[in-house]
Design a protein around this motif. Structure first.
Motif, PDB file in Angstrom:
ATOM      1  N   ASP A  28       0.830  -1.211   0.000  1.00 36.12           N
ATOM      2  CA  ASP A  28       0.000   0.000   0.000  1.00 36.12           C
ATOM      3  C   ASP A  28       0.865   1.261   0.000  1.00 36.12           C
ATOM      4  N   ARG A  29       1.933   1.244   0.786  1.00 33.40           N
ATOM      5  CA  ARG A  29       2.795   2.440   0.841  1.00 33.40           C
ATOM      6  C   ARG A  29       3.546   2.620  -0.473  1.00 33.40           C
ATOM      7  N   ALA A  30       3.982   1.513  -1.045  1.00 30.00           N
ATOM      8  CA  ALA A  30       4.731   1.607  -2.312  1.00 30.00           C
ATOM      9  C   ALA A  30       3.823   2.088  -3.436  1.00 30.00           C
ATOM     10  N   ARG A  31       2.586   1.607  -3.409  1.00 26.80           N
ATOM     11  CA  ARG A  31       1.639   1.972  -4.473  1.00 26.80           C
ATOM     12  C   ARG A  31       1.307   3.455  -4.452  1.00 26.80           C
ATOM     13  N   ALA A  32       1.426   4.067  -3.269  1.00 25.50           N
ATOM     14  CA  ALA A  32       1.134   5.500  -3.154  1.00 25.50           C
ATOM     15  C   ALA A  32       2.228   6.353  -3.794  1.00 25.50           C
ATOM     16  N   LYS A  33       3.369   5.747  -4.092  1.00 25.64           N
ATOM     17  CA  LYS A  33       4.472   6.498  -4.716  1.00 25.64           C
ATOM     18  C   LYS A  33       4.281   6.493  -6.228  1.00 25.64           C
ATOM     19  N   ALA A  34       4.611   7.626  -6.821  1.00 26.98           N
ATOM     20  CA  ALA A  34       4.371   7.732  -8.267  1.00 26.98           C
ATOM     21  C   ALA A  34       5.527   7.179  -9.079  1.00 26.98           C
ATOM     22  N   ASP A  35       6.691   6.957  -8.438  1.00 22.43           N
ATOM     23  CA  ASP A  35       7.882   6.706  -9.258  1.00 22.43           C
ATOM     24  C   ASP A  35       8.073   5.260  -9.701  1.00 22.43           C
ATOM     25  N   PHE A  36       7.241   4.320  -9.208  1.00 14.92           N
ATOM     26  CA  PHE A  36       7.336   2.963  -9.757  1.00 14.92           C
ATOM     27  C   PHE A  36       6.005   2.244  -9.669  1.00 14.92           C
ATOM     28  N   ASP A  37       5.869   1.188 -10.484  1.00 16.43           N
ATOM     29  CA  ASP A  37       4.699   0.298 -10.405  1.00 16.43           C
ATOM     30  C   ASP A  37       5.042  -0.839  -9.455  1.00 16.43           C
ATOM     31  N   VAL A  38       4.025  -1.398  -8.835  1.00  9.00           N
ATOM     32  CA  VAL A  38       4.288  -2.395  -7.810  1.00  9.00           C
ATOM     33  C   VAL A  38       3.285  -3.537  -7.917  1.00  9.00           C
ATOM     34  N   GLU A  39       3.756  -4.755  -7.602  1.00  9.63           N
ATOM     35  CA  GLU A  39       2.890  -5.947  -7.678  1.00  9.63           C
ATOM     36  C   GLU A  39       3.243  -6.895  -6.531  1.00  9.63           C
ATOM     37  N   LEU A  40       2.222  -7.513  -5.949  1.00  7.23           N
ATOM     38  CA  LEU A  40       2.462  -8.531  -4.912  1.00  7.23           C
ATOM     39  C   LEU A  40       2.757  -9.871  -5.582  1.00  7.23           C
ATOM     40  N   VAL A  41       3.817 -10.522  -5.168  1.00  3.65           N
ATOM     41  CA  VAL A  41       4.183 -11.833  -5.707  1.00  3.65           C
ATOM     42  C   VAL A  41       4.273 -12.797  -4.522  1.00  3.65           C
ATOM     43  N   ASP A  42       3.392 -13.805  -4.537  1.00  4.91           N
ATOM     44  CA  ASP A  42       3.285 -14.706  -3.388  1.00  4.91           C
ATOM     45  C   ASP A  42       3.945 -16.040  -3.727  1.00  4.91           C
ATOM     46  N   LEU A  43       4.946 -16.432  -2.933  1.00  2.00           N
ATOM     47  CA  LEU A  43       5.627 -17.706  -3.217  1.00  2.00           C
ATOM     48  C   LEU A  43       4.659 -18.888  -3.154  1.00  2.00           C
ATOM     49  N   ARG A  44       3.544 -18.730  -2.458  1.00  2.80           N
ATOM     50  CA  ARG A  44       2.536 -19.805  -2.443  1.00  2.80           C
ATOM     51  C   ARG A  44       2.024 -20.125  -3.844  1.00  2.80           C
ATOM     52  N   ASP A  45       2.076 -19.146  -4.741  1.00  2.00           N
ATOM     53  CA  ASP A  45       1.526 -19.337  -6.088  1.00  2.00           C
ATOM     54  C   ASP A  45       2.492 -20.063  -7.021  1.00  2.00           C
ATOM     55  N   PHE A  46       3.714 -20.366  -6.539  1.00  3.56           N
ATOM     56  CA  PHE A  46       4.705 -20.947  -7.454  1.00  3.56           C
ATOM     57  C   PHE A  46       5.084 -22.392  -7.124  1.00  3.56           C
ATOM     58  N   ALA A  47       4.833 -22.823  -5.914  1.00  2.00           N
ATOM     59  CA  ALA A  47       5.053 -24.231  -5.530  1.00  2.00           C
ATOM     60  C   ALA A  47       6.371 -24.789  -6.063  1.00  2.00           C
ATOM     61  N   LEU A  48       7.449 -24.083  -5.789  1.00  2.00           N
ATOM     62  CA  LEU A  48       8.762 -24.573  -6.214  1.00  2.00           C
ATOM     63  C   LEU A  48       9.169 -25.755  -5.346  1.00  2.00           C
TER      64      LEU A  48
END
Ligand code: FMN
Length: 199
Positions: A28-48
């Protein structure tokens, strides 16, 4: 040049993990900044699986579909913020494993850490910074350390991480530094790519 893309990597996967609190808060804090795009990446979704390739990804392409999918995801980003739990004074095995599963996709990119635990995840973060250097990443100086009383206030008393000024201030300092280094490295990688293309 397009805005840098930052991944918030959720670095623990156990049921009932605390990691969702720091991941969502820093997102949420990162998304409020204009200088970059941000995405949540959850290791649960990759099952390595536990590292299971015949060669280090530093030397050969990975073979498994799970590893390829993870490398493709990592390749999308210019910088990373990892949530860092501390398990027996080190990083979580699942996060170390995910780091091991890529190489070129991490090179020349930034790493920042939001730690939590008895000493704010500091011991795990220091180890992760060394891992990041071996992956030719640039771990930035500032980290966020969620100390044990704050951790307990969130777990037991329904407090939010955003309620703590010291955390918001350290998050903003981290994001400012991360933005600077990530932009600088993105330009440097683009210059390298242009030189290689011209050769
Ligand atoms: C296997 C294990 C080892 C732990 N070792 C430490 C430790 O060395 N230092 C610490 O501060 N907390 C330690 N803890 C407590 C964690 O900080 C706490 O459980 C935290 O919520 C773990 O992150 P997670 O909930 O996102 O998995 C440990 C927890 C587990 C499960």
């Amino acid at each position: 040049m397009s805005k840098p893309k930052i991944a918030i990597v959720v670095g623990s996967t156990r049921p009932g993990r605390f990691a969702d609190h720091p991941a969502q808060w820093i997102f949420d804090r990162a998304r409020a900044k204009a200088d970059f795009d941000v995405e949540l990446v959850d290791l649960r979704d990759f099952a390595l699986p536990l590292f299971d390739e015949s060669t280090s990804p530093a030397y050969a392409p990975v073979e498994s579909e799970a590893a390829k999918a993870w490398q493709d995801k990592v390749a999308e980003f210019d910088g990373f913020i990892f949530t860092a739990a501390e398990y027996n004074r080190g990083p979580t095995a699942v996060l170390k494993n995910a780091l091991d599963y890529a190489y070129a996709q991490w090179n020349g990119k930034t790493a920042a850490f939001v730690g939590y635990g008895g000493v704010g995840g500091a011991r795990a973060i220091e180890q992760l910074r060394l891992n990041a250097i071996e992956l030719q990443m640039a771990p930035i100086r500032n980290g966020v350390h969620i100390m044990f009383p704050v951790y307990m206030d969130v777990v037991k008393n329904g407090k939010k991480l955003a309620d703590f000024d010291y955390l918001n201030e350290s998050a903003d300092a981290l994001l400012d530094q991360l933005g600077w280094w990530t932009s600088a490295l993105k330009s440097a990688r683009a210059a390298d790519a242009a030189t290689a293309k011209a050769a």
